[in-house]
Write a protein that holds these residues in place. Structure first.
Motif, mmCIF file in Angstrom:
data_model
loop_
_atom_site.group_PDB
_atom_site.id
_atom_site.type_symbol
_atom_site.label_atom_id
_atom_site.label_comp_id
_atom_site.label_asym_id
_atom_site.label_seq_id
_atom_site.Cartn_x
_atom_site.Cartn_y
_atom_site.Cartn_z
ATOM 1 N N LYS A 89 0.840 -1.212 0.000
ATOM 2 C CA LYS A 89 0.000 0.000 0.000
ATOM 3 C C LYS A 89 0.865 1.248 0.000
ATOM 4 O O LYS A 89 1.856 1.315 0.730
ATOM 5 N N PRO A 90 0.463 2.243 -0.777
ATOM 6 C CA PRO A 90 1.212 3.503 -0.726
ATOM 7 C C PRO A 90 0.884 4.243 0.571
ATOM 8 O O PRO A 90 -0.195 4.056 1.139
ATOM 9 N N ASP A 91 1.794 5.054 1.035
ATOM 10 C CA ASP A 91 1.550 5.924 2.188
ATOM 11 C C ASP A 91 0.303 6.754 1.898
ATOM 12 O O ASP A 91 0.131 7.260 0.779
ATOM 13 N N SER A 92 -0.589 6.873 2.901
ATOM 14 C CA SER A 92 -1.845 7.601 2.629
ATOM 15 C C SER A 92 -1.595 9.071 2.295
ATOM 16 O O SER A 92 -2.440 9.727 1.689
ATOM 17 N N LYS A 93 -0.399 9.583 2.665
ATOM 18 C CA LYS A 93 -0.088 10.990 2.350
ATOM 19 C C LYS A 93 0.626 11.137 0.995
ATOM 20 O O LYS A 93 0.965 12.244 0.580
ATOM 21 N N SER A 94 0.895 10.003 0.329
ATOM 22 C CA SER A 94 1.640 10.085 -0.936
ATOM 23 C C SER A 94 0.781 10.726 -2.026
ATOM 24 O O SER A 94 -0.456 10.715 -1.951
ATOM 25 N N SER A 95 1.469 11.265 -3.027
ATOM 26 C CA SER A 95 0.738 11.890 -4.151
ATOM 27 C C SER A 95 -0.154 10.867 -4.834
ATOM 28 O O SER A 95 -1.272 11.177 -5.254
ATOM 29 N N PHE A 96 0.357 9.615 -4.948
ATOM 30 C CA PHE A 96 -0.439 8.601 -5.635
ATOM 31 C C PHE A 96 -1.726 8.295 -4.877
ATOM 32 O O PHE A 96 -2.800 8.234 -5.476
ATOM 33 N N ALA A 97 -1.613 8.091 -3.545
ATOM 34 C CA ALA A 97 -2.805 7.762 -2.751
ATOM 35 C C ALA A 97 -3.833 8.886 -2.862
ATOM 36 O O ALA A 97 -5.040 8.630 -3.005
ATOM 37 N N LYS A 98 -3.361 10.131 -2.841
ATOM 38 C CA LYS A 98 -4.291 11.274 -2.953
ATOM 39 C C LYS A 98 -4.942 11.309 -4.343
ATOM 40 O O LYS A 98 -6.155 11.529 -4.465
ATOM 41 N N ALA A 99 -4.109 11.075 -5.381
ATOM 42 C CA ALA A 99 -4.647 11.113 -6.751
ATOM 43 C C ALA A 99 -5.649 9.977 -6.970
ATOM 44 O O ALA A 99 -6.681 10.161 -7.626
ATOM 45 N N ALA A 100 -5.352 8.782 -6.400
ATOM 46 C CA ALA A 100 -6.259 7.629 -6.562
ATOM 47 C C ALA A 100 -7.593 7.911 -5.871
ATOM 48 O O ALA A 100 -8.660 7.635 -6.424
ATOM 49 N N ALA A 101 -7.519 8.483 -4.658
ATOM 50 C CA ALA A 101 -8.753 8.787 -3.920
ATOM 51 C C ALA A 101 -9.557 9.857 -4.649
ATOM 52 O O ALA A 101 -10.786 9.758 -4.779
ATOM 53 N N ALA A 102 -8.864 10.860 -5.170
ATOM 54 C CA ALA A 102 -9.562 11.951 -5.875
ATOM 55 C C ALA A 102 -10.207 11.441 -7.167
ATOM 56 O O ALA A 102 -11.280 11.891 -7.562
ATOM 57 N N SER A 103 -9.563 10.481 -7.829
ATOM 58 C CA SER A 103 -10.044 10.019 -9.137
ATOM 59 C C SER A 103 -11.099 8.930 -9.031
ATOM 60 O O SER A 103 -11.952 8.789 -9.912
ATOM 61 N N PHE A 104 -11.030 8.105 -7.972
ATOM 62 C CA PHE A 104 -11.903 6.920 -7.877
ATOM 63 C C PHE A 104 -12.850 6.952 -6.679
ATOM 64 O O PHE A 104 -13.646 6.040 -6.516
ATOM 65 N N GLY A 105 -12.735 7.943 -5.824
ATOM 66 C CA GLY A 105 -13.556 7.967 -4.612
ATOM 67 C C GLY A 105 -12.777 7.422 -3.427
ATOM 68 O O GLY A 105 -12.834 7.976 -2.336
ATOM 69 N N SER A 106 -12.007 6.359 -3.656
ATOM 70 C CA SER A 106 -11.108 5.857 -2.606
ATOM 71 C C SER A 106 -9.990 5.048 -3.262
ATOM 72 O O SER A 106 -10.140 4.572 -4.395
ATOM 73 N N ARG A 107 -8.910 4.885 -2.510
ATOM 74 C CA ARG A 107 -7.778 4.132 -3.033
ATOM 75 C C ARG A 107 -8.172 2.656 -3.226
ATOM 76 O O ARG A 107 -7.714 1.988 -4.146
ATOM 77 N N ASP A 108 -9.048 2.151 -2.349
ATOM 78 C CA ASP A 108 -9.484 0.753 -2.470
ATOM 79 C C ASP A 108 -10.266 0.517 -3.759
ATOM 80 O O ASP A 108 -10.133 -0.532 -4.383
ATOM 81 N N ILE A 109 -11.085 1.494 -4.120
ATOM 82 C CA ILE A 109 -11.835 1.348 -5.385
ATOM 83 C C ILE A 109 -10.860 1.384 -6.567
ATOM 84 O O ILE A 109 -10.972 0.615 -7.511
ATOM 85 N N TRP A 110 -9.864 2.293 -6.479
ATOM 86 C CA TRP A 110 -8.832 2.310 -7.530
ATOM 87 C C TRP A 110 -8.208 0.923 -7.668
ATOM 88 O O TRP A 110 -8.070 0.395 -8.762
ATOM 89 N N GLN A 111 -7.854 0.320 -6.510
ATOM 90 C CA GLN A 111 -7.166 -0.979 -6.520
ATOM 91 C C GLN A 111 -8.081 -2.096 -7.043
ATOM 92 O O GLN A 111 -7.624 -2.988 -7.759
ATOM 93 N N ALA A 112 -9.373 -2.032 -6.692
ATOM 94 C CA ALA A 112 -10.322 -3.044 -7.195
ATOM 95 C C ALA A 112 -10.386 -2.980 -8.722
ATOM 96 O O ALA A 112 -10.432 -4.019 -9.400
ATOM 97 N N ASP A 113 -10.343 -1.782 -9.262
ATOM 98 C CA ASP A 113 -10.389 -1.602 -10.723
ATOM 99 C C ASP A 113 -9.095 -2.107 -11.359
ATOM 100 O O ASP A 113 -9.124 -2.876 -12.326
ATOM 101 N N PHE A 114 -7.959 -1.710 -10.808
ATOM 102 C CA PHE A 114 -6.661 -2.094 -11.373
ATOM 103 C C PHE A 114 -6.492 -3.616 -11.323
ATOM 104 O O PHE A 114 -6.071 -4.238 -12.295
ATOM 105 N N THR A 115 -6.850 -4.209 -10.172
ATOM 106 C CA THR A 115 -6.726 -5.658 -9.999
ATOM 107 C C THR A 115 -7.701 -6.391 -10.922
ATOM 108 O O THR A 115 -7.367 -7.420 -11.511
ATOM 109 N N GLY A 116 -8.902 -5.841 -11.063
ATOM 110 C CA GLY A 116 -9.897 -6.425 -11.968
ATOM 111 C C GLY A 116 -9.363 -6.494 -13.384
ATOM 112 O O GLY A 116 -9.506 -7.518 -14.069
ATOM 113 N N ILE A 117 -8.721 -5.427 -13.838
ATOM 114 C CA ILE A 117 -8.137 -5.418 -15.190
ATOM 115 C C ILE A 117 -7.058 -6.499 -15.287
ATOM 116 O O ILE A 117 -6.978 -7.243 -16.265
#
Ligand SMILES: [Fe+2]
Length: 206
Positions: A89-117
């Motif tokens: 898991k990326p640090d919750s303060k990292s740029s990636f974690a913030k960008a994933a949350a902003a783009s997908f609603g949460s980092r977990d949803i981002w990960q569910a999508d990436f893993t699904g692909i």
């Protein structure tokens, strides 16, 4: 001429050194073939034109160039976002974690999508891109190496899901286990560095 890059990745979790050595050889093959194709194309261009009788050979070389070129570049992104001692898991303060949350609603949803692909049937890649104009992240399935890449978008996390990436360690039906192993070895600081790249300037012809 491109030169194969060296990656020091031995000792990853769940991805064996044997797999990596085989994978580095495959990557070197893409570098070699990209160079070969470019040399053959420049030979055709030496007289300043593509003659009609050269067109079938030229077309085939150009078509193969897309496959080999993307095969070379995507493997560099893939090896470049792994490291020994990486973390799931990326640090919750990292740029990636913030960008994933902003783009997908949460980092977990981002990960569910990436893993699904990553679990999709077929030969290809799961890639998280950043839109260079808005900074938004989106995940995409890439068939082979060249089909589905989004022009101009910045690849920030690249996962190879061709069977050669895991077949020595897992069964073909165990792709999910390989994806778990991939996540355990992610170099999130490398991912953050890609995100922080400035957006490219628009090109203006002189
Ligand atoms: Fe690969």
């Amino acid at each position: 001429m491109y030169k194969a890059k060296q990656f020091n990745l031995s000792g990853l979790q769940g991805i064996s050194d044997q797999t990596l050595e085989m994978h580095f050889k495959l990557y070197e093959g893409y570098v070699k073939e990209t160079n070969n194709l470019q040399a053959k194309i420049s030979q055709i261009l030496q007289d300043g034109k593509v003659d009609q009788e050269e067109m079938p050979a030229y077309s085939e070389l150009k078509r193969r160039l897309g496959f080999e070129y993307n095969g070379m570049v995507l493997h560099e992104y893939y090896f470049g976002n792994l490291k020994k001692g990486g973390s799931g898991k990326p640090d919750s303060k990292s740029s990636f974690a913030k960008a994933a949350a902003a783009s997908f609603g949460s980092r977990d949803i981002w990960q569910a999508d990436f893993t699904g692909i990553g679990k999709m049937r077929g030969v290809g890649w799961a890639i998280c891109y950043q839109d260079p104009t808005t900074g938004q992240l989106s995940n995409h399935w890439i068939s082979l190496h060249e089909i589905g890449n989004v022009a101009g978008y910045n690849p920030v996390l690249v996962m190879d899901v061709w069977e050669h990436a895991f077949i020595l360690d897992y069964k073909p039906a165990e792709r999910a286990k390989y994806i778990e192993a991939f996540f355990a070895n992610i170099d999130w600081s490398a991912v953050d560095e890609r995100l922080q790249r400035p957006a490219p300037r628009a090109f203006h012809a002189a």
